[in-house]
Write a protein that holds these residues in place. Structure first.
Motif, PDB file in Angstrom:
ATOM      1  N   HIS A 281       8.869  77.470  35.160  1.00 30.12           N
ATOM      2  CA  HIS A 281       8.301  76.420  34.513  1.00 30.12           C
ATOM      3  C   HIS A 281       9.573  75.739  33.538  1.00 30.12           C
ATOM      4  N   PHE A 282      10.086  76.484  32.949  1.00 35.04           N
ATOM      5  CA  PHE A 282      11.204  76.040  31.918  1.00 35.04           C
ATOM      6  C   PHE A 282      12.213  75.273  32.711  1.00 35.04           C
ATOM      7  N   SER A 283      12.757  75.857  33.865  1.00 33.38           N
ATOM      8  CA  SER A 283      13.668  75.348  34.777  1.00 33.38           C
ATOM      9  C   SER A 283      13.298  74.008  35.302  1.00 33.38           C
ATOM     10  N   ILE A 284      12.151  74.038  35.944  1.00 35.08           N
ATOM     11  CA  ILE A 284      11.442  72.903  36.584  1.00 35.08           C
ATOM     12  C   ILE A 284      11.386  71.517  35.227  1.00 35.08           C
ATOM     13  N   ALA A 285      10.920  72.074  34.214  1.00 37.51           N
ATOM     14  CA  ALA A 285      10.920  70.982  33.101  1.00 37.51           C
ATOM     15  C   ALA A 285      12.297  70.482  32.903  1.00 37.51           C
ATOM     16  N   ILE A 286      13.162  71.299  32.690  1.00 36.92           N
ATOM     17  CA  ILE A 286      14.695  70.901  32.363  1.00 36.92           C
ATOM     18  C   ILE A 286      15.334  69.951  33.525  1.00 36.92           C
ATOM     19  N   PHE A 287      14.839  70.469  34.746  1.00 33.93           N
ATOM     20  CA  PHE A 287      15.526  69.610  35.949  1.00 33.93           C
ATOM     21  C   PHE A 287      14.909  68.197  35.703  1.00 33.93           C
ATOM     22  N   TRP A 288      13.702  68.115  35.511  1.00 34.76           N
ATOM     23  CA  TRP A 288      12.974  66.808  35.547  1.00 34.76           C
ATOM     24  C   TRP A 288      13.634  65.773  34.403  1.00 34.76           C
ATOM     25  N   ALA A 403       3.299  79.277  27.480  1.00 32.13           N
ATOM     26  CA  ALA A 403       3.794  79.078  25.939  1.00 32.13           C
ATOM     27  C   ALA A 403       5.128  79.257  25.688  1.00 32.13           C
ATOM     28  N   PRO A 404       5.927  80.300  26.171  1.00 28.15           N
ATOM     29  CA  PRO A 404       7.294  80.506  25.829  1.00 28.15           C
ATOM     30  C   PRO A 404       8.153  79.428  26.476  1.00 28.15           C
ATOM     31  N   ALA A 405       7.776  78.932  27.627  1.00 27.75           N
ATOM     32  CA  ALA A 405       8.346  77.934  28.173  1.00 27.75           C
ATOM     33  C   ALA A 405       8.447  76.608  27.631  1.00 27.75           C
ATOM     34  N   ASN A 406       7.251  76.363  27.081  1.00 28.08           N
ATOM     35  CA  ASN A 406       7.040  75.129  26.298  1.00 28.08           C
ATOM     36  C   ASN A 406       7.670  75.151  24.806  1.00 28.08           C
ATOM     37  N   ALA A 407       7.828  76.215  24.332  1.00 32.17           N
ATOM     38  CA  ALA A 407       8.404  76.280  23.047  1.00 32.17           C
ATOM     39  C   ALA A 407      10.125  76.220  23.491  1.00 32.17           C
ATOM     40  N   ALA A 408      10.494  76.648  24.470  1.00 37.74           N
ATOM     41  CA  ALA A 408      11.983  76.624  24.911  1.00 37.74           C
ATOM     42  C   ALA A 408      12.302  75.161  25.188  1.00 37.74           C
ATOM     43  N   VAL A 409      11.231  74.414  25.873  1.00 40.28           N
ATOM     44  CA  VAL A 409      11.662  73.048  26.017  1.00 40.28           C
ATOM     45  C   VAL A 409      11.391  72.353  24.903  1.00 40.28           C
TER      46      VAL A 409
END
Length: 459
Positions: A281-288, A403-409
């Motif tokens: 989820h984090f990787s996809i968010a960073i990609f976009w 939640a951890p992915a959103n926090a990292a974003v």
């Protein structure tokens, strides 16, 4: 005499579209001829290795098609809400720093509220939360349509919450109803890859719809797409209310809390699965967030609108690969093995992007390879969730894992976007590292997990 330098705008070759979409449909249609399933000559074969009676098959297909229609409609709404990106913010006069703050507000809302929506949906029912998804989009659509300068914070909060609901509620709903209707559990894998496939198709369709509506009246800006979002969301709510039924919930908050603590928080295998979900989820968010700035670096002129369908076409192709692992029934290749390979390849592609300057053609190829891996990863993770997570706890598990992915974003947006302490290449390297962590989680899950094709339904 002055020298005139003509700048050529880079566009993907038409052959790339033909290859991606033709390969996707070819992968589907030639599968029966290469399947090792001995029952493929029977009148009603299924792609999981068994046969279905005509009545059972008809019931399953009716249920599956009804759900996929709803899911595709929700995907179009999601796509229309996000397809314009920075253009929409710039249209309303939002500066770069304000855009970053707006995205941060959305991430905070996803962390503080979205994390618990999955748990709430498990208690009150997925149907009510799916209706909330439509209501949030209706509100945002009307807010943009009838407000000259809509508050970007309100829009960001609503869209972030709607995206959180979309990430868990529809999947949890179809799995729960699939089980209650008595359909075979192995048929869910077919539904999972179709979800990824139709979501990609719907996102491409949303881009076409958005461009068409804006082109009808350029002076109106994004007003037409906003009205379309509200209309489609209203249709989505009506469809949910009329076509989908859900059994009443019997478990209260106390019982759910005890079950969630014992099963989800107390099982290290679910922790590993949650970590992998957070990483992708984090990787996809960073990609976009960074794919467009990466391609147009150094002032390169690129038609981004023509690259977007290629990326989603690659995801479609990747999702069809799931079929090949299911076509022969039980296989010595476990889902975890496929995920380890996919996570490693995706991580390597982002590593190349992060640590080495590439020409546009090479970047697009790497991005397509990344999305092909994503197309395989998403339905495979859903399949593992069916193996390890009880249906009544599935929504809470998914939302908690995000939640951890959103926090990292949020951290990346603050440090990289607002304070500018992180370079784009460093952020992409973080995303690649997360994918390697996900591959390690799948390796540990394979070592400590259940036997192949055993799931909690059989215990």
């Amino acid at each position: 005499m002055g020298i005139v330098i003509e700048n050529e705008i880079w566009e993907p070759k038409p052959s790339l579209y033909v290859f991606l979409f033709f390969s996707s449909f070819l992968s589907i249609f030639i599968l029966p001829y290469f399947s090792n399933n001995p029952n493929r000559s029977s009148p009603s074969p299924d792609l999981s290795g068994g046969t279905l009676s005509s009545l059972t098959k008809s019931s399953f297909l009716r249920f599956q098609r009804s759900f996929l229609l709803l899911y595709s409609l929700a995907s179009v709404i999601q796509g229309l809400q996000s397809v314009f990106g920075e253009f929409e913010y710039a249209y309303y006069g939002v500066s770069r720093d304000q855009m970053v703050v707006t995205l941060c507000v959305g991430s905070v809302a996803a962390i503080l509220i979205g994390t618990f929506l999955g748990m709430i949906s498990d208690i009150i029912g997925q149907k009510k939360v799916c209706v909330l998804f439509g209501m949030l989009h209706i509100f945002v659509g009307f807010w943009k349509k009838f407000t000259m300068h809509p508050s970007a914070w309100i829009v960001s909060i609503c869209t972030a919450l709607a995206s959180s609901v979309f990430s868990f509620s529809f999947e949890t709903w179809t799995v729960t109803e699939h089980d209650k209707l008595g359909h075979r559990q192995d048929l869910l894998s077919k539904t999972f890859w179709l979800m990824t496939f139709f979501e990609s198709v719907s996102l491409i369709g949303s881009q076409m719809i958005g461009n068409f509506l804006v082109g009808m009246n350029p002076k109106n800006g994004t007003g037409f797409p906003s009205a379309a979002i509200a209309f489609l969301a209203f249709v989505c709510i009506i469809y949910i209310a009329r076509e989908w039924k859900e059994s009443s919930r019997t478990a209260g908050y106390g019982d759910y809390k005890v079950a969630f603590s014992a099963v989800v928080l107390g099982d290290k295998r679910i922790w590993l699965l949650s970590c992998a979900q957070a990483c992708i989820h984090f990787s996809i968010a960073i990609f976009w967030i960074l794919w467009a700035p990466t391609i147009v670096a150094d002032g390169r002129e690129v038609n981004l609108g023509l690259i977007y369908p290629c990326l989603l076409g690659a995801r479609m192709l990747g999702s069809t690969a799931v079929l090949w692992f299911l076509s022969s029934g039980p296989s010595p290749v476990r889902t975890e093995d496929c995920l380890i390979a996919a996570f490693m390849i995706a991580g390597l592609t982002l590593s190349i992007v992060a640590f080495d300057y590439q020409e546009i053609g090479v970047l697009v190829t790497l991005f397509c390879l990344f999305h092909s891996c994503v197309g395989l990863i998403l339905p495979s993770l859903a399949r593992l969730r069916t193996t390890y997570v009880p249906n009544q706890l599935r929504g809470g598990m998914i939302s908690l894992s995000l939640a951890p992915a959103n926090a990292a974003v949020l951290f990346v947006l603050i440090q990289g976007g607002y304070s500018r302490n992180l370079e784009n290449s460093t952020i992409i390297a973080f995303a690649a590292f997360g994918l390697f962590i996900a591959a390690f989680c799948m390796h540990m899950l394979k070592r400590s997990g259940k036997q192949p094709y055993q799931n909690w339904h059989d215990l």
